[in-house]
Design a protein around this motif. Structure first.
Motif, PDB file in Angstrom:
ATOM      1  N   ARG A 438      -6.567  31.767   6.276  1.00 50.54           N
ATOM      2  CA  ARG A 438      -6.773  31.346   7.110  1.00 50.54           C
ATOM      3  C   ARG A 438      -5.350  32.938   7.243  1.00 50.54           C
ATOM      4  O   ARG A 438      -5.802  34.383   7.593  1.00 50.54           O
ATOM      5  CB  ARG A 438      -6.534  30.938   8.142  1.00 50.54           C
ATOM      6  CG  ARG A 438      -7.082  31.459   9.759  1.00 50.54           C
ATOM      7  CD  ARG A 438      -6.937  30.308  10.814  1.00 50.54           C
ATOM      8  NE  ARG A 438      -6.751  30.762  12.281  1.00 50.54           N
ATOM      9  CZ  ARG A 438      -6.350  30.841  13.121  1.00 50.54           C
ATOM     10  NH1 ARG A 438      -4.779  30.073  12.307  1.00 50.54           N
ATOM     11  NH2 ARG A 438      -6.248  31.794  13.592  1.00 50.54           N
ATOM     12  N   ALA A 439      -4.300  32.831   6.980  1.00 47.38           N
ATOM     13  CA  ALA A 439      -2.970  33.962   7.325  1.00 47.38           C
ATOM     14  C   ALA A 439      -3.517  34.398   5.386  1.00 47.38           C
ATOM     15  O   ALA A 439      -3.049  35.829   5.862  1.00 47.38           O
ATOM     16  CB  ALA A 439      -1.755  33.006   7.335  1.00 47.38           C
ATOM     17  N   ALA A 442      -5.960  37.340   6.901  1.00 47.70           N
ATOM     18  CA  ALA A 442      -5.146  38.550   8.011  1.00 47.70           C
ATOM     19  C   ALA A 442      -4.282  39.255   6.837  1.00 47.70           C
ATOM     20  O   ALA A 442      -4.019  40.167   6.923  1.00 47.70           O
ATOM     21  CB  ALA A 442      -4.629  37.519   8.628  1.00 47.70           C
ATOM     22  N   THR A 447      -3.457  42.362   8.928  1.00 50.59           N
ATOM     23  CA  THR A 447      -4.075  42.021  11.151  1.00 50.59           C
ATOM     24  C   THR A 447      -3.202  40.542  11.216  1.00 50.59           C
ATOM     25  O   THR A 447      -3.000  40.560  12.404  1.00 50.59           O
ATOM     26  CB  THR A 447      -4.789  42.192  10.902  1.00 50.59           C
ATOM     27  OG1 THR A 447      -6.071  41.082  10.573  1.00 50.59           O
ATOM     28  CG2 THR A 447      -6.176  43.113  11.148  1.00 50.59           C
ATOM     29  N   LEU A 448      -2.263  40.788  10.141  1.00 50.58           N
ATOM     30  CA  LEU A 448      -0.765  39.159  10.201  1.00 50.58           C
ATOM     31  C   LEU A 448      -0.166  39.575  11.361  1.00 50.58           C
ATOM     32  O   LEU A 448       0.770  40.707  10.761  1.00 50.58           O
ATOM     33  CB  LEU A 448      -0.591  38.911   8.548  1.00 50.58           C
ATOM     34  CG  LEU A 448      -0.097  37.438   8.829  1.00 50.58           C
ATOM     35  CD1 LEU A 448      -0.953  36.400   9.705  1.00 50.58           C
ATOM     36  CD2 LEU A 448       0.409  37.287   7.798  1.00 50.58           C
ATOM     37  N   ARG A 451      -0.806  36.589  16.587  1.00 48.24           N
ATOM     38  CA  ARG A 451      -2.001  36.333  17.808  1.00 48.24           C
ATOM     39  C   ARG A 451      -2.423  35.327  17.030  1.00 48.24           C
ATOM     40  O   ARG A 451      -3.431  34.603  16.966  1.00 48.24           O
ATOM     41  CB  ARG A 451      -2.705  37.614  17.439  1.00 48.24           C
ATOM     42  CG  ARG A 451      -2.338  38.764  18.543  1.00 48.24           C
ATOM     43  CD  ARG A 451      -3.083  40.329  18.719  1.00 48.24           C
ATOM     44  NE  ARG A 451      -2.741  40.870  17.470  1.00 48.24           N
ATOM     45  CZ  ARG A 451      -2.888  42.150  17.407  1.00 48.24           C
ATOM     46  NH1 ARG A 451      -4.121  42.226  18.127  1.00 48.24           N
ATOM     47  NH2 ARG A 451      -3.133  42.726  16.256  1.00 48.24           N
ATOM     48  N   LEU A 452      -1.927  35.526  15.251  1.00 46.35           N
ATOM     49  CA  LEU A 452      -3.111  34.459  14.894  1.00 46.35           C
ATOM     50  C   LEU A 452      -2.739  33.125  14.901  1.00 46.35           C
ATOM     51  O   LEU A 452      -3.481  32.264  15.103  1.00 46.35           O
ATOM     52  CB  LEU A 452      -2.854  34.537  13.459  1.00 46.35           C
ATOM     53  CG  LEU A 452      -3.931  33.952  12.166  1.00 46.35           C
ATOM     54  CD1 LEU A 452      -4.746  34.254  11.927  1.00 46.35           C
ATOM     55  CD2 LEU A 452      -2.455  34.460  10.573  1.00 46.35           C
TER      56      LEU A 452
END
Length: 460
Positions: A438-439, A442, A447-448, A451-452
């Protein structure tokens, strides 16, 4: 006019004045906030924590500390300040310069000794250079953009590295718990085998097999504990702390598979091409190289300069005050083809930077594709390992009950316990893969940020 005292005064005062004015051309305004501040999205909280929290360490805390303490962020921030100062150098070329000169000489001759004193102030101003200063400032500005984008890429890479270390430490801690459960179950099976052997309901082989399984479970638990200690040391190193620092991690939330990964991969790749900071840095390097080529061309063009200032000279009893003002036209007719080859070299550099940018664009698309596929696999694995763990737990309970009741074999029991231990490990690995995938997606999209992690804490 006696300008010698003025020259001496300027010599003494101007360096101190220049040192007192730290940023006269306002280059600090070109620098965004430092990395941790820029990424922080938590309103009302201090975004840059340098000390360990009093309670358990969360992923948010780990990222904060890493961004503030890790040398990579300090290095990238310093590089950005270097380039901002170079912009100031380029801007300063548009301003006039003021030079002071004072001299004293003594001549010796048969007719007598003679002392000569002189002083002058010279104002120099480059009025026209046919694009040299503009190209130089453009080059410095684009290199600053590249340095800032590189800093952002460094921050995101460190962000991802910190999360990987943090989630690995959580996973190894969970693996210790699973190993402890497996050891407890193996000890329970050994006790059941001992009991059956004592009452004559089991062969000696049952007890020996149960003892072997219990010893193996103990060995697995010891290895898991060693892996957990190593993972904590690696996490402390990532945070910029000594490896022996004691860290207490927050409990991991129960994960649920998400459908966000099903978003069209083409749109994700498009977002990555627009957002990835390393790609922005590559584009800025192309523009900087183009500006450098323009500068090389302009260096072969004429320049017009203004020079003005008073002079003073005293030779023996004779004293003379004066001054001068004038324009200078400099036309470089021939310099051994240096300009030609500077332009050729600069243009070749543009081609090289463009090739690097295009190669990176292809790599960005591949990064997003692989991260998208890995997250899809991780989502599926979350559900599958949940079902696998549930069935393995049920199978182990049934096998243990059957063995205690005398209707099951020790091999069935040990096989069920081994399957349960394997299912627990696979579940832990699936959760680790999901968090990291998931990270990674991002980061691949560019967009890492915090907010993640906030979304993960709010919606586990």
């Amino acid at each position: 006019m006696r300008i010698l005292p003025i020259c001496l005064l300027l010599t003494a005062s101007l360096p101190a004045l220049a040192q007192g004015v730290r940023d006269p051309l306002a280059t600090d305004a070109l620098l965004p906030l430092q990395s941790a501040h820029q990424l922080a999205a938590r309103v009302g909280e201090a975004p840059c924590a340098e000390n360990l929290p009093e309670g358990a360490l969360t992923a948010l805390d780990a990222v904060d500390i890493a961004l503030c303490r890790n040398p990579q962020t300090r290095e990238s921030w310093a590089n950005a300040r270097v380039q901002a100062a170079q912009v100031g150098v380029a801007r300063g070329a548009w301003l006039p310069s003021l030079d002071g000169r004072a001299a004293i000489a003594r001549s010796f001759a048969d007719s007598g000794d003679l002392t000569q004193r002189s002083a002058a102030l010279t104002l120099s101003w480059l009025l026209l250079d046919f694009g040299q200063r503009s190209a130089s400032q453009q080059n410095a500005g684009r290199l600053l953009d590249a340095a800032l984008a590189t800093r952002d890429a460094t921050v995101q890479n460190l962000f991802l590295s910190t999360l990987q270390s943090y989630y690995t430490a959580q996973a190894t801690r969970a693996a210790v718990g699973a190993a402890v459960e497996a050891e407890r179950a193996a000890r329970e099976s050994l006790a059941a085998a001992e009991l059956r052997y004592q009452v004559g309901a089991a062969a000696p082989a049952d007890r020996l097999q149960a003892q072997t399984a219990a010893s193996q479970a103990t060995l697995n638990r010891q290895r898991a504990e060693g892996d957990a200690r190593n993972a904590l040391g690696a996490l402390a190193f990532t945070l910029g702390l000594p490896a022996q620092t004691g860290l207490t991690l927050a409990e991991a939330a129960d994960l649920q598979a998400i459908d966000a990964w099903r978003r069209d991969v083409e749109s994700l790749i498009g977002d990555a091409l627009a957002r990835r900071p390393d790609l922005k840095a590559a584009q800025a390097q192309v523009e900087a190289a183009q500006a450098a080529a323009d500068l090389a061309r302009a260096q072969g063009r004429p320049t017009v300069s203004l020079a003005a200032g008073p002079t003073w000279q005293k030779t023996g009893p004779l004293e003379n005050d004066g001054g001068s003002v004038g324009l200078t036209l400099n036309v470089p007719f021939f310099n051994g083809f240096q300009t030609t080859y500077r332009v050729r070299a600069a243009q070749a550099q543009v081609d090289a930077r463009m090739a690097q940018r295009d190669r990176l664009q292809q790599q960005v698309a591949l990064d997003v594709w692989k991260a998208w596929q890995n997250l899809g696999t991780a989502n599926q694995s979350l559900q599958t390992t949940r079902d696998l763990l549930a069935s393995a737990e049920q199978s182990q309970r049934v096998a243990l009950g059957r063995y205690k009741a005398g209707v099951g074999s020790v091999l069935d029991l040990l096989s069920a316990q081994s399957a349960l231990a394997s299912a627990r490990v696979q579940r832990i690995q699936a959760e680790l893969d999901w968090q990291v995938s998931r990270a990674t997606l991002a980061q691949a999209v560019g967009t890492l940020d915090y907010r993640l992690l906030q979304a993960a804490e709010g919606n586990p």
